[in-house]
Design an enzyme around this catalytic site. Sequence first.
Site, short mmCIF file in Angstrom:
data_model
loop_
_atom_site.label_atom_id
_atom_site.label_comp_id
_atom_site.label_asym_id
_atom_site.label_seq_id
_atom_site.Cartn_x
_atom_site.Cartn_y
_atom_site.Cartn_z
CG HIS A 171 4.19 2.56 7.39
ND1 HIS A 171 3.64 1.31 7.16
CD2 HIS A 171 3.40 3.13 8.34
CE1 HIS A 171 2.59 1.14 7.95
NE2 HIS A 171 2.42 2.21 8.68
CD GLU A 185 0.14 -0.31 11.13
OE1 GLU A 185 0.29 0.26 10.04
OE2 GLU A 185 -0.05 0.30 12.20
CG HIS A 210 3.65 4.07 13.00
ND1 HIS A 210 3.15 2.94 13.62
CD2 HIS A 210 2.96 4.17 11.83
CE1 HIS A 210 2.20 2.40 12.86
NE2 HIS A 210 2.05 3.13 11.77
CD GLU A 211 2.95 7.15 9.41
OE1 GLU A 211 3.03 6.56 8.32
OE2 GLU A 211 1.99 6.98 10.19
MG MG Z 1 0.67 2.56 10.08
#
Ligand code: MG
Length: 493
Positions: free
Chosen positions: A267, A293, A263-264
């Site tokens: 980003h 996001e 997830h990170e």
């Molecule tokens: Mg996030």
Amino acid sequence: MFHNPSIMDIAEKYKPLWALDSASALLEWDMETYMPLGSSKPRGFTTAQVQLLRQERVLKLTDLVSRAEKLTGLNDYESGFLRVLRRELDFYTKVPPKLLEDIIRTATEGTVVWREARKKSDFAMFKPYLEKMVDLKRQEAEKLGYQGHPYNALMDRYEEGITTNDVDRIFSPLRSELKGVLTKVLSAGEFPTTHPLEEIDYEEAAMKRVNEDALKLLQMPEKTFRMDISTHPFTTGMSIDDVRITTRYEGKDFKASLYSTVHESGHAIYELQMDPSLEYTPLARSTSLGIHESQSRFWENFIGRSREFVGRIYPSLKANLPFVAQYNEADIYRYVNSVRPSLIRVEADEITYNFHIMLRYELEKKLIGGEMEVAEAPTAWKDLMEKFVGVRPSNDAEGILQDVHWSEGMFGYFATYSLGNVIAGMFYNRIQKDLDMKTAIANGELGRIKDWLKEKLHKYGATYSPKELQKRAFGETYNPQWLIKYLQEKYLT
Ligand code: MG
């Protein structure tokens, strides 16, 4: 990129501001990772002083920006530059320093009380702080100004141009269609309510090797990116050439750590792939939280939880976590995609996560619109939870007290999590027209996907507003149908 002499002049004057932001990001990163526990007081002072300096500096650009806004024939970068600066100036000029100070103080005090209240599941403790914060945020909305609902002013801070009309239009079909998917998945009884893998302890060093293998699969650059550890994983960028993520090691349930990392990284890929010419300008940042996001969710769910990605990471899981050997690839795929109605947002699956967000959105809208009292909120939370997800919290710790956002005054933020899912669905649909994503993942050619995202989105930074950017990439904005289609296909066929 910039050609107009007036714009170039302002851009030159902006550079120290860019440096202050970069320094602030580093201070924040340090605070969350390596800062000694007892150092929060001087760090808080430093951070606040940097912010004051920043405000002073930005306001000095007021006349130059106002004059430049009368220029014609600007290119997209120049118009975007002025648009972003105008938003900063508006915020600093419309919201009085006294109000900002009150918000920061209430947030600092309220967050300490919230932590204690959550531990004791005692909403009454936190109630006066939440009441104060809602009141301050309503004042902020009035100062900022809005059309339609006052909540629009607060959401606009995180997602430029979004309104309650937009979000209602997006959430309404999402809610009914996903409810249908959830009902079918649950009646098929495919997913157990507990799983042995959740309880098996792992060694941190071994889990770290899995995460490092995931970073290799994602082709994260070695020289401009790093991963550290924090309680709440996050991503921060000091510059396009210095982007950092954190992950967490809770000692059990490998999927929490692995998918935090992915997830990170999603980003981080966005921040790393902005065009280098945007560096030192206010365009070298994401255009909105929903867009940001969308990238993390795209990598975490659409890629990371795909059969093909699980196939790529499975050998590393098996090699580093001995207990995984009892399970085959298909078992692990099912495990990381389990659907299970639960009370806690951060533990929710791909389907029910959106219900957690809709609940918070409905409550915030009513609180800020003055249609609901804070005192009514805990019960309203439980009722909506039962209505949307089908489970009812037995106490406020697993209900209204679970998130840090309200104590910190982040009203208007929550919707961007689901908007991110919706936009990720749009990318998923659109990318298939240009490349076979499944084959690319199966062959470990994730660089092809990164290049595609860079061209469609990343390279522009904040040049376009989130709505403009989506129109350019997809010819439409925030269309929930693609997320619905993806989840129906994934879980019902
Ligand atoms: Mg996030």
